[in-house]
Design an enzyme around this catalytic site. Structure first.
Site, PDB file in Angstrom:
ATOM      1  N   LYS A  14      80.231  12.255 131.644  1.00 41.40           N
ATOM      2  CA  LYS A  14      79.400  13.281 132.268  1.00 41.40           C
ATOM      3  C   LYS A  14      79.507  14.646 131.570  1.00 41.40           C
ATOM      4  O   LYS A  14      78.489  15.272 131.282  1.00 41.40           O
ATOM      5  CB  LYS A  14      79.811  13.400 133.744  1.00 41.40           C
ATOM      6  CG  LYS A  14      79.271  14.595 134.478  1.00 41.40           C
ATOM      7  CD  LYS A  14      79.691  14.556 135.925  1.00 41.40           C
ATOM      8  CE  LYS A  14      81.189  14.530 136.120  1.00 41.40           C
ATOM      9  NZ  LYS A  14      81.835  15.843 136.065  1.00 41.40           N
ATOM     10  N   ARG A  89      80.445  18.311 144.493  1.00 36.97           N
ATOM     11  CA  ARG A  89      81.363  17.169 144.546  1.00 36.97           C
ATOM     12  C   ARG A  89      81.272  16.457 145.897  1.00 36.97           C
ATOM     13  O   ARG A  89      81.801  15.374 146.048  1.00 36.97           O
ATOM     14  CB  ARG A  89      82.819  17.641 144.416  1.00 36.97           C
ATOM     15  CG  ARG A  89      83.298  17.975 143.043  1.00 36.97           C
ATOM     16  CD  ARG A  89      83.939  16.785 142.350  1.00 36.97           C
ATOM     17  NE  ARG A  89      85.251  17.063 141.784  1.00 36.97           N
ATOM     18  CZ  ARG A  89      85.487  17.772 140.691  1.00 36.97           C
ATOM     19  NH1 ARG A  89      84.522  18.358 140.050  1.00 36.97           N
ATOM     20  NH2 ARG A  89      86.720  17.908 140.239  1.00 36.97           N
ATOM     21  N   ARG A 128      93.691   4.173 127.285  1.00 38.93           N
ATOM     22  CA  ARG A 128      94.135   5.292 126.460  1.00 38.93           C
ATOM     23  C   ARG A 128      95.638   5.229 126.159  1.00 38.93           C
ATOM     24  O   ARG A 128      96.448   5.028 127.056  1.00 38.93           O
ATOM     25  CB  ARG A 128      93.814   6.592 127.193  1.00 38.93           C
ATOM     26  CG  ARG A 128      93.942   7.804 126.313  1.00 38.93           C
ATOM     27  CD  ARG A 128      93.190   8.932 126.883  1.00 38.93           C
ATOM     28  NE  ARG A 128      93.874   9.448 128.066  1.00 38.93           N
ATOM     29  CZ  ARG A 128      93.721  10.682 128.499  1.00 38.93           C
ATOM     30  NH1 ARG A 128      92.923  11.506 127.865  1.00 38.93           N
ATOM     31  NH2 ARG A 128      94.339  11.092 129.573  1.00 38.93           N
ATOM     32  N   ARG A 161     100.168   7.197 129.515  1.00 39.78           N
ATOM     33  CA  ARG A 161     100.500   8.182 130.550  1.00 39.78           C
ATOM     34  C   ARG A 161     100.414   7.521 131.921  1.00 39.78           C
ATOM     35  O   ARG A 161      99.582   6.635 132.124  1.00 39.78           O
ATOM     36  CB  ARG A 161      99.506   9.339 130.522  1.00 39.78           C
ATOM     37  CG  ARG A 161      99.682  10.225 129.328  1.00 39.78           C
ATOM     38  CD  ARG A 161      98.938  11.544 129.522  1.00 39.78           C
ATOM     39  NE  ARG A 161      99.157  12.377 128.363  1.00 39.78           N
ATOM     40  CZ  ARG A 161      98.209  13.016 127.681  1.00 39.78           C
ATOM     41  NH1 ARG A 161      96.959  12.928 128.076  1.00 39.78           N
ATOM     42  NH2 ARG A 161      98.504  13.741 126.634  1.00 39.78           N
ATOM     43  N   ARG A 172      92.647   6.519 141.768  1.00 38.01           N
ATOM     44  CA  ARG A 172      91.871   7.756 141.558  1.00 38.01           C
ATOM     45  C   ARG A 172      90.390   7.501 141.824  1.00 38.01           C
ATOM     46  O   ARG A 172      89.707   8.282 142.470  1.00 38.01           O
ATOM     47  CB  ARG A 172      92.039   8.212 140.106  1.00 38.01           C
ATOM     48  CG  ARG A 172      92.846   9.491 139.978  1.00 38.01           C
ATOM     49  CD  ARG A 172      93.220   9.730 138.546  1.00 38.01           C
ATOM     50  NE  ARG A 172      92.099  10.075 137.672  1.00 38.01           N
ATOM     51  CZ  ARG A 172      92.098   9.878 136.349  1.00 38.01           C
ATOM     52  NH1 ARG A 172      93.129   9.312 135.764  1.00 38.01           N
ATOM     53  NH2 ARG A 172      91.085  10.239 135.629  1.00 38.01           N
TER      54      ARG A 172
HETATM   55  P1  AMP Z   1      87.863  19.261 137.195  1.00 33.61           P
HETATM   56  O1  AMP Z   1      88.194  19.891 135.883  1.00 33.61           O
HETATM   57  O2  AMP Z   1      86.381  19.108 137.400  1.00 33.61           O
HETATM   58  O3  AMP Z   1      88.598  17.976 137.430  1.00 33.61           O
HETATM   59  O4  AMP Z   1      88.350  20.277 138.340  1.00 33.61           O
HETATM   60  C1  AMP Z   1      89.692  20.690 138.439  1.00 33.61           C
HETATM   61  C2  AMP Z   1      90.015  21.068 139.872  1.00 33.61           C
HETATM   62  O5  AMP Z   1      89.170  22.148 140.302  1.00 33.61           O
HETATM   63  C3  AMP Z   1      89.758  19.964 140.883  1.00 33.61           C
HETATM   64  O6  AMP Z   1      90.850  19.089 141.007  1.00 33.61           O
HETATM   65  C4  AMP Z   1      89.540  20.759 142.160  1.00 33.61           C
HETATM   66  O7  AMP Z   1      90.766  21.220 142.702  1.00 33.61           O
HETATM   67  C5  AMP Z   1      88.782  21.974 141.658  1.00 33.61           C
HETATM   68  N1  AMP Z   1      87.313  21.743 141.704  1.00 33.61           N
HETATM   69  C6  AMP Z   1      86.446  21.685 140.660  1.00 33.61           C
HETATM   70  N2  AMP Z   1      85.183  21.496 141.067  1.00 33.61           N
HETATM   71  C7  AMP Z   1      85.229  21.427 142.422  1.00 33.61           C
HETATM   72  C8  AMP Z   1      84.270  21.217 143.437  1.00 33.61           C
HETATM   73  N3  AMP Z   1      82.957  21.064 143.153  1.00 33.61           N
HETATM   74  N4  AMP Z   1      84.694  21.196 144.727  1.00 33.61           N
HETATM   75  C9  AMP Z   1      85.983  21.359 145.051  1.00 33.61           C
HETATM   76  N5  AMP Z   1      86.954  21.540 144.141  1.00 33.61           N
HETATM   77  C10 AMP Z   1      86.605  21.575 142.833  1.00 33.61           C
END
Ligand code: AMP
Length: 226
Positions: A14, A89, A128, A161, A172
């Site tokens: 994505k 999300r 990985r 990992r 997950r």
């Molecule tokens: P990511 O890099 O997209 O995995 O985001 C890292 C962290 O940011 C996630 O684990 C959440 O804690 C927070 N986060 C990012 N996008 C969102 C979202 N749309 N809603 C809620 N938390 C978010």
């Protein structure tokens, strides 16, 4: 203003597609995770609020996230439009976001779902292997080392990992897929969903993406084609 939402499971590609599309269409790539990480690094009020949730791997509350995205949308560099990556999300975020766009007389132009089956996601994510000395990355089937278990670059041992173990990957996905499908369903209901088969060859995914978006964005025939 063009507002594109990219949807896909971890491992579906994505973010890669979101960046590519933003570059091709001259839009701003906005990744919610990156915005939070920047805010934490800069120690802003937003960063202080988000830090605890991020540290626990939990979602940041909807009101904070949607506020942050709305703020980002109001900046001059987002005037032509954006490609959203990692937001919304949850269905609630999608609804609040739509309501806020409607107040500005804007709407989501298209939501693109990059579809990849769960077995394929598990294969991609759990294949990985990382080198102990320098973190060089390999993939069991998509980019294997010349000698199994040994780094091509520095000869050190390769390991998996904890996060990439098949059982962890499955857990997950079990957590993350249901809310993502809620968002996919939401955009299907609102009539802006486009689906692209993410299991095709890399360039074919790009072709399908641009073809699917062509009508929605009224792109000239040659955009993105070589
Ligand atoms: P990511 O890099 O997209 O995995 O985001 C890292 C962290 O940011 C996630 O684990 C959440 O804690 C927070 N986060 C990012 N996008 C969102 C979202 N749309 N809603 C809620 N938390 C978010």
């Amino acid at each position: 203003m063009r507002i594109l939402v990219m949807l896909g499971a971890p491992g579906a590609g994505k973010s890669t597609r979101a960046k590519l599309l933003a570059e091709l269409l001259g839009l701003l790539h906005v990744a919610s995770g990156d915005l939070f990480r920047e805010a934490v690094a800069q120690g802003t009020a937003l960063g202080r609020e988000a830090k605890g949730y991020m540290g626990r791997g939990a979602l940041v509350p909807d009101a904070i996230v949607t506020g942050m995205i709305e703020d980002r949308l109001s900046q001059p560099d987002a005037a032509a439009g954006i490609v959203l990556d990692g937001f919304p999300r949850t269905r609630a975020q999608a609804e609040v976001f739509d309501a806020s766009l409607a107040r500005r007389r804007e709407r989501v132009t298209a939501a693109v779902y990059i579809g990849v089956r769960e077995v394929e996601l598990i294969r991609r994510l759990s294949g990985r292997w990382v080198c102990k000395a320098n973190g060089h990355l390999f993939h069991a089937t998509d980019g294997p080392p010349k000698v199994p278990g040994v780094c091509d670059y520095d000869g050190s041992e390769l390991f998996q990992r904890d996060d990439d173990r098949p059982e962890t990957v499955r857990a997950r996905l079990e957590q993350q897929l249901p809310p993502m499908f809620d968002v996919v369903d939401y955009y299907r209901e609102t009539g802006v969903l486009l689906t692209v088969d993410g299991e095709q060859e890399f360039d074919q995914v790009k072709e399908s993406l641009l073809r699917a978006l062509g009508d929605q964005l009224q792109l000239p025939g040659g955009v993105g084609r070589r």
